[in-house]
Design a protein around this motif. Structure first.
Motif, PDB file in Angstrom:
ATOM      1  N   ALA A  98       0.828  -1.205   0.000  1.00 50.16           N
ATOM      2  CA  ALA A  98       0.000   0.000   0.000  1.00 50.16           C
ATOM      3  C   ALA A  98       0.864   1.258   0.000  1.00 50.16           C
ATOM      4  N   PHE A 135      -6.615  -0.193  -4.795  1.00 51.86           N
ATOM      5  CA  PHE A 135      -6.374  -1.618  -4.607  1.00 51.86           C
ATOM      6  C   PHE A 135      -4.883  -1.857  -4.749  1.00 51.86           C
ATOM      7  N   GLU A 172      -7.423  -7.098  -5.917  1.00 55.09           N
ATOM      8  CA  GLU A 172      -8.230  -5.993  -5.396  1.00 55.09           C
ATOM      9  C   GLU A 172      -8.299  -5.998  -3.863  1.00 55.09           C
ATOM     10  N   GLN A 173      -7.169  -6.360  -3.254  1.00 51.05           N
ATOM     11  CA  GLN A 173      -7.094  -6.276  -1.801  1.00 51.05           C
ATOM     12  C   GLN A 173      -6.965  -4.827  -1.373  1.00 51.05           C
ATOM     13  N   ARG A 174      -7.473  -4.539  -0.186  1.00 51.89           N
ATOM     14  CA  ARG A 174      -7.354  -3.199   0.365  1.00 51.89           C
ATOM     15  C   ARG A 174      -6.342  -3.204   1.499  1.00 51.89           C
ATOM     16  N   SER A 175      -6.018  -2.049   2.010  1.00 51.59           N
ATOM     17  CA  SER A 175      -4.846  -1.893   2.867  1.00 51.59           C
ATOM     18  C   SER A 175      -5.034  -2.380   4.297  1.00 51.59           C
ATOM     19  N   HIS A 176      -6.268  -2.521   4.767  1.00 51.57           N
ATOM     20  CA  HIS A 176      -6.569  -2.923   6.151  1.00 51.57           C
ATOM     21  C   HIS A 176      -6.227  -1.845   7.172  1.00 51.57           C
ATOM     22  N   GLU A 184      -5.592   3.870   3.650  1.00 50.62           N
ATOM     23  CA  GLU A 184      -6.692   3.899   2.687  1.00 50.62           C
ATOM     24  C   GLU A 184      -6.978   5.328   2.230  1.00 50.62           C
ATOM     25  N   GLU A 199      -6.448   6.568  -1.543  1.00 48.16           N
ATOM     26  CA  GLU A 199      -7.593   7.024  -2.327  1.00 48.16           C
ATOM     27  C   GLU A 199      -7.498   8.496  -2.689  1.00 48.16           C
ATOM     28  N   HIS A 241     -10.264  -0.776   7.293  1.00 50.65           N
ATOM     29  CA  HIS A 241     -10.219   0.212   6.213  1.00 50.65           C
ATOM     30  C   HIS A 241     -11.612   0.673   5.796  1.00 50.65           C
ATOM     31  N   ASN A 242     -12.630   0.360   6.616  1.00 51.84           N
ATOM     32  CA  ASN A 242     -14.005   0.740   6.266  1.00 51.84           C
ATOM     33  C   ASN A 242     -14.592   1.786   7.212  1.00 51.84           C
TER      34      ASN A 242
END
Length: 458
Positions: A346, A364, A369-373, A378, A382, A428-429
């Motif tokens: 990331a 990603f 398409e993994q996200r950074s956690h 994030e 982004e 990451h949400n």
């Protein structure tokens, strides 16, 4: 805070009874029983929160909206195969509540936290329009729904008695998954078809939240809100045990660590606040074996978890945290190397487009398409340094708001903000999932409660 104004003496017994009945309902009806569990918790609110009955009745719509958001009631859509029906109804409830309290909503928006949160989401929307090739409308709709949710809850806090009503309802909403988690623990696939990451020997319970890590986050939020209510010791102990049992069922290592930090900080800070020197000395003496004799204490806990693995296979994940506490972090590092590697990837991806990022919801780190956690990574990935600056300003405003909370609410506000802030390192949400925004909304509401009425001064 005066105890009788928050929780009554029968709260513990009633909560235990509610959890027990809900467990039986889920055991008999499976995922369709979630509707009945939700109905039971809603019906129990006037009894569990009898000292808060006046604000509960006056702000019934806002309180119900908060409960449905915090417990993730939209999971019922999945249980019945509906297409976002429950989710849409929940958002409409929030919108109606804001319209009903539109003057208060304007006052809440006209605060440092409100302005900075709005600006952060606006720049995310503009960034999506400029850099995100697909799903721009979905991104904008999502951020609008998050802002609406946070505003409605902050307005509820702003109302008379809301500073106590919101933590009480949020605690019950987050605790709603505990009986579901307890039932799932021997059969994690009982309620939902799990993602491939959560099947077989690694299967873990997820409660209403479906995803085990999200369930763990919710339980840490519940613990933080419990401290805001300042219950008596026996009630707080029951809450810690119930929520802690849920943590073990979902086997979230990040949540376990945050849960432990919150419990320790809350206990020590509470004792320091009341100036009980004997209690402080007792706590320090109790902590001594955990520092001087870390290895044997950890070995004993490992033996306990070994005995439980036959009933809770996923508890092996938590053993690694216990072993790391003893000083040996190699096992935890080896097992978690994927996340470390993801974070490193990331950072490299962020360096490719450091100013404006790759686009909102378009970051990603690999072809899978993994996200950074990690929420901080994030935001930078982004929205780049521009988005990072907006997010840093928002975090600073929230921290100041927690510190400036009324004296009898300050410890709880710091606990709630701390739980939310620490989750940024393990999720990451944070800014695109409605139930995760509840702690931010509470601190925002406290800040708005302290601010003068700008409309009255105009």
């Amino acid at each position: 805070m005066d105890l009788p104004a928050t929780l009554h003496r029968r709260f513990s017994l009633q909560l235990l009874l509610l959890v027990g009945v809900s467990y039986v309902v889920v055991a008999r009806l499976g995922e369709r029983g979630l509707v009945l569990v939700l109905a039971l918790f809603i019906a129990a609110l006037p009894f569990l929160l009898r000292p808060l009955i006046e604000p509960l009745q006056r702000e019934a719509l806002g309180a119900l909206f908060l409960l449905l958001v915090a417990c993730y009631a939209e999971t019922i859509d999945t249980a019945f195969g509906w297409q976002q029906r429950v989710s849409t109804v929940i958002l409409l409830m929030g919108a109606v509540y804001i319209v009903q309290r539109r003057r208060a909503a304007l006052e809440v928006l006209y605060t440092p936290v409100g302005i900075l949160l709005t600006l952060f989401f606006v720049q995310q929307a503009l960034n999506a329009l400029a850099l995100t090739e697909d799903d721009q409308v979905r991104v904008i709709e999502n951020r609008a729904s998050i802002l609406l949710t946070a505003l409605a809850i902050a307005v509820l806090v702003r109302q008379p008695g809301g500073e106590k009503l919101v933590p009480a309802v949020a605690l019950l909403a987050f605790a709603m998954s505990v009986p579901v988690l307890l039932r799932e623990v021997n059969d994690p696939n009982l309620l939902y078809e799990r993602d491939l990451l959560f099947v077989g020997q690694d299967a873990r319970a997820g409660g209403f939240y479906r995803q085990p890590n999200n369930a763990g986050v919710a339980l840490t939020f519940g613990l933080a809100f419990a401290w805001t209510l300042a219950p008596k010791r026996s009630t707080l102990l029951l809450i810690v045990v119930l929520l802690g049992a849920g943590i073990f069922c979902c086997a979230s290592r990040g949540a376990l660590g945050i849960f432990a930090v919150l419990a320790l900080f809350g206990t020590l800070a509470g004792r320091l606040r009341v100036g009980d020197r004997r209690a402080i000395a007792f706590i320090l003496l109790a902590l001594l074996p955990l520092t001087v004799f870390r290895a044997p204490v950890a070995a004993g806990l490992v033996r306990v978890t070994d005995a439980l693995q036959g009933h809770v296979p996923a508890i092996a994940r938590l053993q690694e945290v216990i072993v790391a506490f003893s000083g040996d972090t190699s096992e935890l590092t080896d097992d978690d190397s994927q996340r470390i590697g993801i974070a490193q990837q990331a950072i490299h991806a962020i360096a490719e487009r450091p100013i404006f990022g790759h686009g909102t919801a378009n970051f990603f780190i690999n072809e899978n398409e993994q996200r950074s956690h990690v929420q901080f990574l994030e935001v930078l990935g982004e929205n780049g340094l521009v988005g990072g600056a907006f997010y840093a300003a928002l975090l600073a405003a929230l921290a100041v708001a927690a510190v400036r909370a009324p004296r009898d609410l300050r410890l709880g506000a710091l606990m709630v903000f701390g739980a939310w802030f620490l989750t940024n390192f393990d999720n990451h949400n944070i800014v695109d999932t409605r139930f995760l925004i509840v702690p931010l909304a509470y601190v925002w509401g406290l800040d708005a409660k302290r601010e003068p009425d700008p409309l009255a001064e105009a």
